[in-house]
Scaffold this motif. Sequence first.
Motif, PDB file in Angstrom:
ATOM      1  N   UNK A 243       0.825  -1.203   0.000  1.00 16.20           N
ATOM      2  CA  UNK A 243       0.000   0.000   0.000  1.00 16.20           C
ATOM      3  C   UNK A 243       0.861   1.256   0.000  1.00 16.20           C
ATOM      4  N   UNK A 244       1.946   1.231   0.766  1.00 16.30           N
ATOM      5  CA  UNK A 244       2.855   2.371   0.792  1.00 16.30           C
ATOM      6  C   UNK A 244       3.489   2.631  -0.567  1.00 16.30           C
ATOM      7  N   UNK A 245       3.794   1.555  -1.299  1.00 12.62           N
ATOM      8  CA  UNK A 245       4.349   1.726  -2.642  1.00 12.62           C
ATOM      9  C   UNK A 245       3.366   2.371  -3.594  1.00 12.62           C
ATOM     10  N   UNK A 246       2.103   1.978  -3.508  1.00 10.45           N
ATOM     11  CA  UNK A 246       1.087   2.593  -4.368  1.00 10.45           C
ATOM     12  C   UNK A 246       0.925   4.082  -4.041  1.00 10.45           C
ATOM     13  N   UNK A 247       0.869   4.400  -2.750  1.00  5.58           N
ATOM     14  CA  UNK A 247       0.707   5.801  -2.346  1.00  5.58           C
ATOM     15  C   UNK A 247       1.912   6.631  -2.801  1.00  5.58           C
ATOM     16  N   UNK A 248       3.106   6.065  -2.661  1.00  6.24           N
ATOM     17  CA  UNK A 248       4.302   6.789  -3.086  1.00  6.24           C
ATOM     18  C   UNK A 248       4.299   7.055  -4.588  1.00  6.24           C
ATOM     19  N   UNK A 249       3.912   6.055  -5.375  1.00 10.01           N
ATOM     20  CA  UNK A 249       3.903   6.220  -6.831  1.00 10.01           C
ATOM     21  C   UNK A 249       2.888   7.272  -7.261  1.00 10.01           C
ATOM     22  N   UNK A 250       1.698   7.254  -6.658  1.00 12.45           N
ATOM     23  CA  UNK A 250       0.648   8.198  -7.059  1.00 12.45           C
ATOM     24  C   UNK A 250       0.991   9.613  -6.625  1.00 12.45           C
ATOM     25  N   UNK A 251       1.419   9.775  -5.373  1.00 10.58           N
ATOM     26  CA  UNK A 251       1.742  11.118  -4.887  1.00 10.58           C
ATOM     27  C   UNK A 251       2.984  11.688  -5.558  1.00 10.58           C
ATOM     28  N   UNK A 252       3.878  10.828  -6.036  1.00 11.03           N
ATOM     29  CA  UNK A 252       5.057  11.330  -6.744  1.00 11.03           C
ATOM     30  C   UNK A 252       4.662  12.024  -8.043  1.00 11.03           C
ATOM     31  N   UNK A 253       3.670  11.482  -8.750  1.00  8.71           N
ATOM     32  CA  UNK A 253       3.230  12.139  -9.978  1.00  8.71           C
ATOM     33  C   UNK A 253       2.637  13.514  -9.683  1.00  8.71           C
ATOM     34  N   UNK A 254       1.915  13.640  -8.561  1.00 13.12           N
ATOM     35  CA  UNK A 254       1.386  14.948  -8.183  1.00 13.12           C
ATOM     36  C   UNK A 254       2.514  15.888  -7.775  1.00 13.12           C
ATOM     37  N   UNK A 255       3.552  15.334  -7.145  1.00  9.97           N
ATOM     38  CA  UNK A 255       4.701  16.165  -6.776  1.00  9.97           C
ATOM     39  C   UNK A 255       5.424  16.682  -8.017  1.00  9.97           C
ATOM     40  N   UNK A 256       5.467  15.876  -9.090  1.00  9.12           N
ATOM     41  CA  UNK A 256       6.056  16.360 -10.347  1.00  9.12           C
ATOM     42  C   UNK A 256       5.323  17.622 -10.819  1.00  9.12           C
ATOM     43  N   UNK A 257       3.996  17.576 -10.750  1.00 11.86           N
ATOM     44  CA  UNK A 257       3.197  18.716 -11.221  1.00 11.86           C
ATOM     45  C   UNK A 257       3.424  19.944 -10.352  1.00 11.86           C
ATOM     46  N   UNK A 258       3.427  19.753  -9.038  1.00 11.37           N
ATOM     47  CA  UNK A 258       3.623  20.882  -8.137  1.00 11.37           C
ATOM     48  C   UNK A 258       5.005  21.503  -8.332  1.00 11.37           C
TER      49      UNK A 258
END
Length: 200
Positions: free
Chosen positions: A15-30
């Motif tokens: 679950x932590x890996x999924x959260x990290x992958x998804x939030x990383x894409x949002x961090x790219x945008x920010x």
Amino acid sequence: MRKFFAKSLQGADELGGYVLAITSTLAFCVALIGNNHIRIDLFHYRFPPKIQALLNWAAKVSVFFIAFLLAYSSVQVLRETISYGSTAPTPWATPLQYPQIPWTIGLILFFLLALYYLFSSTWLLLSGRWDELRVLFQPKGSADEVKEELQDLARRMARDAERRRARAAREAERVARRAERPPGPFDAQTLIDQIGNPDF
């Protein structure tokens, strides 16, 4: 949980890996919106203004191609996952399409933002607006970071000062109300105040 109850969730790392992958894409945008992606600017500020503007435009081109490759690859991975019905090799056996869908959406959003900034920088370049291209897409140096930190510190200090003034005003109002109240032998509030007084 394993230490206190001798049991394990068995899927916390997954679950932590999924959260990290998804939030990383949002961090790219920010980071792209805030112009916070890391750039090697050791010699950047030593160049003439037009060269700095060209380097800023080249940086947006490179970010665009990277975003395109990431978005294209994620779409291909998602298509294969859906076609094969792939699941995670874990006790949960999670269908991988569910975490990959928001992951792909995040990378597509990153690509669209990179495309927008590429168009904006290219328009400024073709229009000959070198100063705007240089200022708007300039990498943040140490001086800029220190300036932002000082501004944030000033805002925090102003908020703290405002809170202290509001607290002092409330305390002064409470004292004024207490002073206006006529004392009485059976005044409950006066008795409570006296009991709370260490000299009572």
